[in-house]
Design a protein around this motif. Structure first.
Motif, PDB file in Angstrom:
ATOM      1  N   ARG A 139       1.779   6.462  -6.578  1.00 52.94           N
ATOM      2  CA  ARG A 139       0.862   5.585  -7.297  1.00 52.94           C
ATOM      3  C   ARG A 139       1.560   4.564  -8.195  1.00 52.94           C
ATOM      4  O   ARG A 139       0.932   3.661  -8.710  1.00 52.94           O
ATOM      5  CB  ARG A 139      -0.103   6.422  -8.171  1.00 52.94           C
ATOM      6  CG  ARG A 139      -1.137   7.234  -7.431  1.00 52.94           C
ATOM      7  CD  ARG A 139      -2.030   6.389  -6.557  1.00 52.94           C
ATOM      8  NE  ARG A 139      -2.692   5.286  -7.249  1.00 52.94           N
ATOM      9  CZ  ARG A 139      -3.804   5.404  -7.960  1.00 52.94           C
ATOM     10  NH1 ARG A 139      -4.385   6.573  -8.106  1.00 52.94           N
ATOM     11  NH2 ARG A 139      -4.349   4.344  -8.528  1.00 52.94           N
ATOM     12  N   ARG A 140       2.844   4.720  -8.418  1.00 50.41           N
ATOM     13  CA  ARG A 140       3.561   3.777  -9.265  1.00 50.41           C
ATOM     14  C   ARG A 140       3.555   2.373  -8.647  1.00 50.41           C
ATOM     15  O   ARG A 140       3.348   2.200  -7.446  1.00 50.41           O
ATOM     16  CB  ARG A 140       4.996   4.245  -9.486  1.00 50.41           C
ATOM     17  CG  ARG A 140       5.121   5.548 -10.258  1.00 50.41           C
ATOM     18  CD  ARG A 140       4.796   5.343 -11.738  1.00 50.41           C
ATOM     19  NE  ARG A 140       5.038   6.556 -12.497  1.00 50.41           N
ATOM     20  CZ  ARG A 140       6.208   6.844 -13.075  1.00 50.41           C
ATOM     21  NH1 ARG A 140       7.215   6.000 -12.949  1.00 50.41           N
ATOM     22  NH2 ARG A 140       6.363   7.956 -13.760  1.00 50.41           N
ATOM     23  N   ASN A 141       3.847   1.375  -9.462  1.00 49.29           N
ATOM     24  CA  ASN A 141       3.835   0.001  -8.994  1.00 49.29           C
ATOM     25  C   ASN A 141       5.097  -0.285  -8.171  1.00 49.29           C
ATOM     26  O   ASN A 141       6.195  -0.379  -8.712  1.00 49.29           O
ATOM     27  CB  ASN A 141       3.744  -0.962 -10.180  1.00 49.29           C
ATOM     28  CG  ASN A 141       3.403  -2.365  -9.751  1.00 49.29           C
ATOM     29  OD1 ASN A 141       3.946  -2.863  -8.766  1.00 49.29           O
ATOM     30  ND2 ASN A 141       2.504  -2.996 -10.468  1.00 49.29           N
TER      31      ASN A 141
ATOM     32  N   GLY B 251      -7.355   9.342  -0.481  1.00 50.51           N
ATOM     33  CA  GLY B 251      -6.055   8.699  -0.543  1.00 50.51           C
ATOM     34  C   GLY B 251      -5.412   8.742  -1.921  1.00 50.51           C
ATOM     35  O   GLY B 251      -4.207   8.963  -2.042  1.00 50.51           O
ATOM     36  N   ARG B 252      -6.216   8.544  -2.963  1.00 54.32           N
ATOM     37  CA  ARG B 252      -5.633   8.534  -4.310  1.00 54.32           C
ATOM     38  C   ARG B 252      -5.078   9.911  -4.687  1.00 54.32           C
ATOM     39  O   ARG B 252      -4.051   9.996  -5.370  1.00 54.32           O
ATOM     40  CB  ARG B 252      -6.692   8.099  -5.316  1.00 54.32           C
ATOM     41  CG  ARG B 252      -7.068   6.628  -5.185  1.00 54.32           C
ATOM     42  CD  ARG B 252      -7.877   6.163  -6.378  1.00 54.32           C
ATOM     43  NE  ARG B 252      -8.139   4.732  -6.285  1.00 54.32           N
ATOM     44  CZ  ARG B 252      -8.729   4.020  -7.232  1.00 54.32           C
ATOM     45  NH1 ARG B 252      -9.113   4.619  -8.359  1.00 54.32           N
ATOM     46  NH2 ARG B 252      -8.931   2.726  -7.092  1.00 54.32           N
TER      47      ARG B 252
ATOM     48  N   GLY C  22       0.791  -1.219   0.000  1.00 54.63           N
ATOM     49  CA  GLY C  22       0.000   0.000   0.000  1.00 54.63           C
ATOM     50  C   GLY C  22       0.825   1.271   0.000  1.00 54.63           C
ATOM     51  O   GLY C  22       1.881   1.363  -0.626  1.00 54.63           O
ATOM     52  N   ARG C  23       0.346   2.267   0.748  1.00 54.45           N
ATOM     53  CA  ARG C  23       0.979   3.593   0.732  1.00 54.45           C
ATOM     54  C   ARG C  23       2.361   3.576   1.377  1.00 54.45           C
ATOM     55  O   ARG C  23       3.240   4.351   0.981  1.00 54.45           O
ATOM     56  CB  ARG C  23       0.071   4.609   1.418  1.00 54.45           C
ATOM     57  CG  ARG C  23      -1.252   4.790   0.685  1.00 54.45           C
ATOM     58  CD  ARG C  23      -2.129   5.874   1.297  1.00 54.45           C
ATOM     59  NE  ARG C  23      -3.380   5.920   0.579  1.00 54.45           N
ATOM     60  CZ  ARG C  23      -4.523   5.350   0.993  1.00 54.45           C
ATOM     61  NH1 ARG C  23      -4.539   4.721   2.164  1.00 54.45           N
ATOM     62  NH2 ARG C  23      -5.615   5.413   0.275  1.00 54.45           N
ATOM     63  N   ILE C  24       2.563   2.728   2.381  1.00 48.07           N
ATOM     64  CA  ILE C  24       3.880   2.624   2.997  1.00 48.07           C
ATOM     65  C   ILE C  24       4.905   2.202   1.944  1.00 48.07           C
ATOM     66  O   ILE C  24       5.991   2.790   1.819  1.00 48.07           O
ATOM     67  CB  ILE C  24       3.871   1.622   4.164  1.00 48.07           C
ATOM     68  CG1 ILE C  24       2.945   2.097   5.296  1.00 48.07           C
ATOM     69  CG2 ILE C  24       5.282   1.388   4.686  1.00 48.07           C
ATOM     70  CD1 ILE C  24       3.440   3.296   6.043  1.00 48.07           C
ATOM     71  N   ALA C  25       4.559   1.188   1.156  1.00 50.09           N
ATOM     72  CA  ALA C  25       5.461   0.737   0.095  1.00 50.09           C
ATOM     73  C   ALA C  25       5.628   1.811  -0.975  1.00 50.09           C
ATOM     74  O   ALA C  25       6.728   1.992  -1.519  1.00 50.09           O
ATOM     75  CB  ALA C  25       4.925  -0.551  -0.533  1.00 50.09           C
ATOM     76  N   GLY C  26       4.550   2.542  -1.269  1.00 50.35           N
ATOM     77  CA  GLY C  26       4.625   3.613  -2.257  1.00 50.35           C
ATOM     78  C   GLY C  26       5.589   4.712  -1.855  1.00 50.35           C
ATOM     79  O   GLY C  26       6.367   5.210  -2.680  1.00 50.35           O
ATOM     80  N   MET C  27       5.561   5.095  -0.579  1.00 46.54           N
ATOM     81  CA  MET C  27       6.463   6.161  -0.144  1.00 46.54           C
ATOM     82  C   MET C  27       7.909   5.663  -0.073  1.00 46.54           C
ATOM     83  O   MET C  27       8.844   6.429  -0.340  1.00 46.54           O
ATOM     84  CB  MET C  27       6.002   6.753   1.197  1.00 46.54           C
ATOM     85  CG  MET C  27       6.060   5.843   2.390  1.00 46.54           C
ATOM     86  SD  MET C  27       5.532   6.686   3.923  1.00 46.54           S
ATOM     87  CE  MET C  27       3.776   6.888   3.593  1.00 46.54           C
TER      88      MET C  27
END
Length: 412
Positions: free
Chosen positions: A165-167, A155-156, A108-113
């Motif tokens: 938002r990237r993979n 959130g988006r 999720g967002r943790i991984a995104g940051m």
């Protein structure tokens, strides 16, 4: 010495689980390979923002869930399981602190940051999957998303603003999987990605070394009862209701048994249903539920050492680190034939398997265990395997090599 950040959604010693357990012991193991680590998380379930234990720095950062309206009760549910928080202070810390590698243990967002910060600093980042994120059963996923029903999310928009938002999987420099099934899935989807299948390890000496605490006295369990242990979060996926029905059936057949269930409840409703089922079947005096023990609580080790059988009745399981803990303590294991448990437990060799959510199959496995010499044989084989194959020294060595390969590849 390499400097790494180990990032996850929450890290609370009083709300201990397989991910925290694995990470904590790996960090100590990595030290012997000249790799220093900081543990970074949000303040979910642990409001202390900074502490140091055993020379390991733990930093926690304020966070919020970008949903409205969201009650405190629902926020607490998300903290326990399935939450997808925003933590700008954590993101800024990753952007401003010198690390050689980032290793994220959440999605999720943790991984995104983490992805965004690693790209900005031009350092590699690794993603770990501990709990079957890519193969979570639909029923379990719906339960995790229950608190977000009828809410509005921004959130988006936040993800777009900060470039989260990237993979985070396809851009990762490497992926670590606990479960074999998940590793196979990822290899098929990303055939050129560096993927390490690394099972959880165990601190063998900790569970093998006798302790002074008597768990039966600690929890007022009669000494003459056969003690059945299950250590796992109290959750529908873990299926402790099967153990309550199991105790009821054995009691009706005249066996003197007692179930000890240790683990933090994921949801209050399942804990309530579990308690009510024990009362309904009139075995509430034969079922002891301990809603979680701290990571350093000696009663947890005593529970393994003083019990007679360990039972893992899960409906789904990525790996099952508690099985390794039971093996280390010399405790024979009965496990549901699901997920990673089917690879970990070899039926008749280091444990016995039973069909998932099948009371008759569990009863058959339990009766098979009573055959002459089988219990001791299984326990001895399993204990030897825990010591030689799943020690944290072995696992940390493989992880350290994976880190250095990732850094060398990025530099190249």
């Amino acid at each position: 010495m390499l400097k790494t950040a180990q990032i996850l959604r929450r890290f609370a010693f009083d709300e201990w689980g397989g991910t925290e357990n694995s990470l904590w012991n790996s960090v100590f193991g990595l030290r012997s390979h000249n790799i220093d680590s900081q543990i970074l998380s949000t303040t979910a379930m642990a409001p202390v923002e900074f502490e140091e234990r055993g020379g390991i720095e733990i930093r926690r950062f304020p966070y919020y869930y970008p949903y409205w309206p969201l009650s405190e009760e629902d926020k607490h549910r998300l903290d326990r399981r399935g939450g997808n928080p925003v933590s700008l202070p954590l993101y800024r810390y990753l952007q401003s602190t010198d690390f050689d590698l980032l290793h994220v243990h959440s999605s999720g967002r943790i991984a995104g940051m983490v992805r965004a910060a690693a790209k900005q600093r031009k350092i590699p980042y690794i993603v770990s999957f501990h709990r079957g994120y890519l193969q979570t059963p639909e029923k379990e996923r719906r339960e995790m998303e229950r608190p977000l029903r009828h809410t509005f999310s921004c959130g988006r928009f936040i993800e777009l603003v900060y470039g989260w938002r990237r993979n985070f999987i396809s851009d990762a420099d490497g992926i670590v999987c606990v479960g074999e099934g998940e590793a196979d899935f990822l290899r098929e989807r990303w055939p050129n990605k560096r993927i390490l299948r690394l099972p959880n390890g165990v601190d063998y000496e900790r569970f093998a070394t006798p302790v002074k605490t008597n768990v039966r006295k600690a929890f007022d369990i009669p000494p003459y009862r056969t003690l059945l242990l299950c250590v796992s979060r109290i959750d529908d996926q873990k299926n402790q209701k099967l153990l309550v029905r199991f105790v009821s059936t054995l009691t009706e057949e005249g066996e003197n048994v007692h179930a000890l269930l240790i683990g933090p409840p994921s949801t209050d409703y399942y804990l309530k249903e579990l308690t009510e089922l024990a009362k309904e079947l009139q075995v509430d005096d034969r079922v002891t539920i301990v809603p979680g023990l701290g990571a350093d609580d000696e009663r947890l080790i005593a529970a393994y050492q003083d019990s007679d059988v360990f039972i893992m009745p899960s409906r789904d399981e990525t790996f099952g680190i508690v099985v390794l803990e039971a093996w280390s303590a010399g405790l024979p294991v009965l496990a549901s034939a699901v997920g990673g448990l089917k690879q970990l437990v070899r039926d008749g060799e280091n444990g016995l398997l039973f069909e998932p959510d099948n009371l008759g199959s569990l009863l058959n496995a339990y009766r098979t265990l009573s055959r002459y010499g089988l219990k001791d044989k299984l326990a001895a084989n399993a204990r030897r395997e825990a010591e030689t194959r799943y020690s944290y020294n072995t696992m940390s060595s493989r992880l350290a090599e994976f880190y250095r390969e990732s850094i060398e590849e990025r530099n190249a």
